[in-house]
Write a protein that holds these residues in place. Sequence first.
Motif, PDB file in Angstrom:
ATOM      1  N   ARG A 137     -20.245  12.962 -41.344  1.00 14.84           N
ATOM      2  CA  ARG A 137     -18.911  13.732 -40.753  1.00 14.84           C
ATOM      3  C   ARG A 137     -17.937  12.643 -40.306  1.00 14.84           C
ATOM      4  NH1 ARG A 137     -18.920  18.859 -42.305  1.00 14.84           N
ATOM      5  NH2 ARG A 137     -21.137  19.728 -41.685  1.00 14.84           N
ATOM      6  N   GLY A 138     -16.604  12.916 -40.379  1.00 13.37           N
ATOM      7  CA  GLY A 138     -15.833  12.044 -40.236  1.00 13.37           C
ATOM      8  C   GLY A 138     -15.934  11.265 -39.037  1.00 13.37           C
ATOM      9  N   GLU A 139     -16.324  11.664 -37.802  1.00 15.60           N
ATOM     10  CA  GLU A 139     -16.372  11.141 -36.673  1.00 15.60           C
ATOM     11  C   GLU A 139     -17.497  10.106 -36.337  1.00 15.60           C
ATOM     12  OE1 GLU A 139     -18.168  15.345 -35.917  1.00 15.60           O
ATOM     13  OE2 GLU A 139     -16.565  14.447 -36.930  1.00 15.60           O
ATOM     14  N   GLU A 140     -18.522  10.112 -37.522  1.00 11.59           N
ATOM     15  CA  GLU A 140     -19.658   9.415 -37.556  1.00 11.59           C
ATOM     16  C   GLU A 140     -19.371   7.839 -38.243  1.00 11.59           C
ATOM     17  OE1 GLU A 140     -23.636  11.734 -38.264  1.00 11.59           O
ATOM     18  OE2 GLU A 140     -22.049  12.137 -39.680  1.00 11.59           O
ATOM     19  N   ILE A 141     -18.056   8.008 -38.953  1.00  9.84           N
ATOM     20  CA  ILE A 141     -17.773   6.867 -39.746  1.00  9.84           C
ATOM     21  C   ILE A 141     -17.281   5.489 -38.991  1.00  9.84           C
ATOM     22  CG2 ILE A 141     -16.306   5.964 -41.899  1.00  9.84           C
ATOM     23  CD1 ILE A 141     -16.223   9.122 -42.720  1.00  9.84           C
ATOM     24  N   PRO A 142     -17.701   4.461 -39.091  1.00  9.70           N
ATOM     25  CA  PRO A 142     -17.198   3.264 -38.329  1.00  9.70           C
ATOM     26  C   PRO A 142     -15.870   2.854 -38.719  1.00  9.70           C
ATOM     27  CG  PRO A 142     -19.456   2.996 -39.153  1.00  9.70           C
ATOM     28  CD  PRO A 142     -19.081   3.894 -39.704  1.00  9.70           C
ATOM     29  N   ILE A 143     -15.189   2.496 -37.927  1.00  8.25           N
ATOM     30  CA  ILE A 143     -13.738   1.960 -38.129  1.00  8.25           C
ATOM     31  C   ILE A 143     -13.465   0.399 -37.863  1.00  8.25           C
ATOM     32  CG2 ILE A 143     -11.236   2.223 -37.688  1.00  8.25           C
ATOM     33  CD1 ILE A 143     -11.749   5.229 -37.053  1.00  8.25           C
ATOM     34  N   ALA A 144     -13.249  -0.275 -38.865  1.00  8.00           N
ATOM     35  CA  ALA A 144     -13.022  -1.653 -38.748  1.00  8.00           C
ATOM     36  C   ALA A 144     -11.379  -1.784 -38.742  1.00  8.00           C
ATOM     37  CB  ALA A 144     -13.397  -2.655 -39.945  1.00  8.00           C
ATOM     38  N   LYS A 145     -10.941  -2.995 -37.921  1.00  9.07           N
ATOM     39  CA  LYS A 145      -9.467  -3.213 -37.806  1.00  9.07           C
ATOM     40  C   LYS A 145      -9.111  -4.692 -37.848  1.00  9.07           C
ATOM     41  CE  LYS A 145      -8.283   0.743 -34.934  1.00  9.07           C
ATOM     42  NZ  LYS A 145      -7.517   1.335 -33.690  1.00  9.07           N
ATOM     43  N   GLY A 146      -8.126  -5.220 -38.711  1.00  8.15           N
ATOM     44  CA  GLY A 146      -7.853  -6.442 -38.710  1.00  8.15           C
ATOM     45  C   GLY A 146      -7.063  -6.790 -37.306  1.00  8.15           C
ATOM     46  N   GLU A 147      -7.041  -8.366 -37.148  1.00  6.24           N
ATOM     47  CA  GLU A 147      -6.750  -8.941 -35.835  1.00  6.24           C
ATOM     48  C   GLU A 147      -5.235  -8.486 -35.492  1.00  6.24           C
ATOM     49  OE1 GLU A 147      -7.235 -12.902 -36.147  1.00  6.24           O
ATOM     50  OE2 GLU A 147      -9.459 -12.941 -36.485  1.00  6.24           O
ATOM     51  N   ASP A 148      -4.325  -8.253 -36.434  1.00  5.88           N
ATOM     52  CA  ASP A 148      -3.005  -7.857 -36.033  1.00  5.88           C
ATOM     53  C   ASP A 148      -2.806  -6.276 -35.704  1.00  5.88           C
ATOM     54  OD1 ASP A 148      -3.257  -7.093 -38.539  1.00  5.88           O
ATOM     55  OD2 ASP A 148      -1.526  -8.594 -38.924  1.00  5.88           O
ATOM     56  N   GLY A 149      -3.963  -5.723 -36.082  1.00  6.70           N
ATOM     57  CA  GLY A 149      -3.832  -4.026 -36.090  1.00  6.70           C
ATOM     58  C   GLY A 149      -3.097  -3.447 -37.112  1.00  6.70           C
ATOM     59  N   LYS A 150      -2.685  -3.987 -38.430  1.00  5.87           N
ATOM     60  CA  LYS A 150      -1.820  -3.695 -39.192  1.00  5.87           C
ATOM     61  C   LYS A 150      -2.918  -3.217 -40.337  1.00  5.87           C
ATOM     62  CE  LYS A 150       2.333  -6.179 -38.663  1.00  5.87           C
ATOM     63  NZ  LYS A 150       3.298  -7.200 -39.211  1.00  5.87           N
ATOM     64  N   VAL A 151      -4.056  -3.447 -40.340  1.00  2.24           N
ATOM     65  CA  VAL A 151      -5.291  -2.964 -41.468  1.00  2.24           C
ATOM     66  C   VAL A 151      -6.298  -2.335 -40.709  1.00  2.24           C
ATOM     67  CG1 VAL A 151      -6.636  -3.806 -43.448  1.00  2.24           C
ATOM     68  CG2 VAL A 151      -4.816  -4.855 -42.826  1.00  2.24           C
ATOM     69  N   GLU A 152      -6.654  -0.891 -41.341  1.00  2.00           N
ATOM     70  CA  GLU A 152      -7.582  -0.100 -40.621  1.00  2.00           C
ATOM     71  C   GLU A 152      -8.423   0.427 -42.021  1.00  2.00           C
ATOM     72  OE1 GLU A 152      -7.089   2.834 -37.359  1.00  2.00           O
ATOM     73  OE2 GLU A 152      -7.665   4.324 -38.846  1.00  2.00           O
ATOM     74  N   VAL A 153      -9.793   0.349 -41.704  1.00  2.00           N
ATOM     75  CA  VAL A 153     -10.726   0.547 -42.736  1.00  2.00           C
ATOM     76  C   VAL A 153     -11.726   1.579 -42.401  1.00  2.00           C
ATOM     77  CG1 VAL A 153     -12.162  -0.317 -44.463  1.00  2.00           C
ATOM     78  CG2 VAL A 153     -10.439  -1.793 -43.755  1.00  2.00           C
ATOM     79  N   LYS A 154     -11.922   2.691 -42.724  1.00  2.00           N
ATOM     80  CA  LYS A 154     -13.129   3.570 -42.685  1.00  2.00           C
ATOM     81  C   LYS A 154     -14.374   2.975 -43.480  1.00  2.00           C
ATOM     82  CE  LYS A 154     -10.174   7.609 -41.116  1.00  2.00           C
ATOM     83  NZ  LYS A 154     -10.102   8.968 -41.440  1.00  2.00           N
ATOM     84  N   VAL A 155     -15.424   2.486 -42.657  1.00  2.00           N
ATOM     85  CA  VAL A 155     -16.490   1.918 -43.684  1.00  2.00           C
ATOM     86  C   VAL A 155     -17.562   3.200 -43.724  1.00  2.00           C
ATOM     87  CG1 VAL A 155     -18.051   0.138 -43.703  1.00  2.00           C
ATOM     88  CG2 VAL A 155     -15.860  -0.258 -42.175  1.00  2.00           C
ATOM     89  N   ILE A 156     -16.999   3.904 -44.861  1.00  2.00           N
ATOM     90  CA  ILE A 156     -17.753   4.889 -45.427  1.00  2.00           C
ATOM     91  C   ILE A 156     -19.224   4.325 -45.983  1.00  2.00           C
ATOM     92  CG2 ILE A 156     -18.291   6.699 -46.742  1.00  2.00           C
ATOM     93  CD1 ILE A 156     -15.218   6.877 -46.962  1.00  2.00           C
ATOM     94  N   SER A 157     -19.235   3.362 -46.514  1.00  2.00           N
ATOM     95  CA  SER A 157     -20.558   2.717 -47.079  1.00  2.00           C
ATOM     96  C   SER A 157     -20.155   1.403 -47.412  1.00  2.00           C
ATOM     97  CB  SER A 157     -21.069   3.437 -48.298  1.00  2.00           C
ATOM     98  OG  SER A 157     -22.085   2.770 -48.874  1.00  2.00           O
ATOM     99  N   GLY A 158     -21.014   0.413 -46.908  1.00  2.00           N
ATOM    100  CA  GLY A 158     -20.603  -1.172 -46.846  1.00  2.00           C
ATOM    101  C   GLY A 158     -20.360  -2.022 -45.946  1.00  2.00           C
ATOM    102  N   ASN A 159     -19.525  -2.689 -46.137  1.00  2.00           N
ATOM    103  CA  ASN A 159     -19.238  -3.714 -44.966  1.00  2.00           C
ATOM    104  C   ASN A 159     -17.459  -4.003 -45.255  1.00  2.00           C
ATOM    105  OD1 ASN A 159     -18.406  -6.662 -44.230  1.00  2.00           O
ATOM    106  ND2 ASN A 159     -20.120  -5.923 -42.801  1.00  2.00           N
TER     107      ASN A 159
END
Length: 301
Positions: A137-159
């Motif tokens: 489910r979408g709410e289970e997917i971890p979210i990574a963000k860059g230091e300046d907040g301009k990059v956001e990554v949904k980490v579905i699988s991997g790192n």
Amino acid sequence: MSVVRTITKVFKAIEKAEGAGARVRRSIGTPQLRNFSPFLMLDHFSVGIGAGFPDHPHRGQETITYLLHGSVDHEDFAGNKGTIYAGDLQFMTAGRGIVHAEMPGKNEDGSANVGLQLWVDLPKDLKYCEPRYRDLRGEEIPIAKGEDGKVEVKVISGNSLGVDSLKDLAYTPVWMLDVTMHPGSRLQQQLPKGWNAFAYVLEGENIIFGENAKVGQYYNVVFDQKGDGIDVVLPDNAEKKARFVLIAGQPHTHNVVQYGPFVVTSNEEVYQAMLDYQSNANGFERARGWQSEIGKAMLGA
């Protein structure tokens, strides 16, 4: 990052008809890019009411469905059924055989249901495993963000950016990242060595991959196996944000012989798969006389 991967191919996915009234942009599984192990097919689909993918078989692969908008219902001959919504994923392992249907939900605004479906080849020793499903489910997917907040990554699988995904959901090792970049941002993303990798652009224009590959919406960017990762820039003067999926997988060494939804390792296995499906045997026993309720509803049965 010590060595940035070079780009081997860039091309646009062209829209075409598929299934019963669906529209897809297929970027893997075409003459432009075929059998990019372990990947067999990538469809960016758009499916409205009255269209869909009625009852059909699979053998020998896994499918990963990532819904971007709307909802999709699923039903198979083993009695499994369910619905995924925007942001959700379903991982289906066909193994020795399955027959199922995938049909669109009805959106209040009348819009089509949009998503990605990726076909991943199974390892040779798991071609005839038992079918299985896993939902994320979408709410289970971890979210990574860059230091300046301009990059956001949904980490579905991997790192990505130091954030790990929750779990591995496919038998074949695969990384899948949903990346959003705002103007004036940069992403340097490490990838496992020796894996095949590509990026497919969902939104945006003038995204710079590597040294000089400037691409936009619906383009597929294929990377060389050599190198430690990729470098992506969205310039300051970009008019809007960019969004793309970055996908990498561990390639197989076995032969790939595909006939439609049957993915095996020899011509003899293709003939056997067709015979098994037609005679309801060796994994397709439950297909005898079965029709999905969601398929019948579309066909008016």
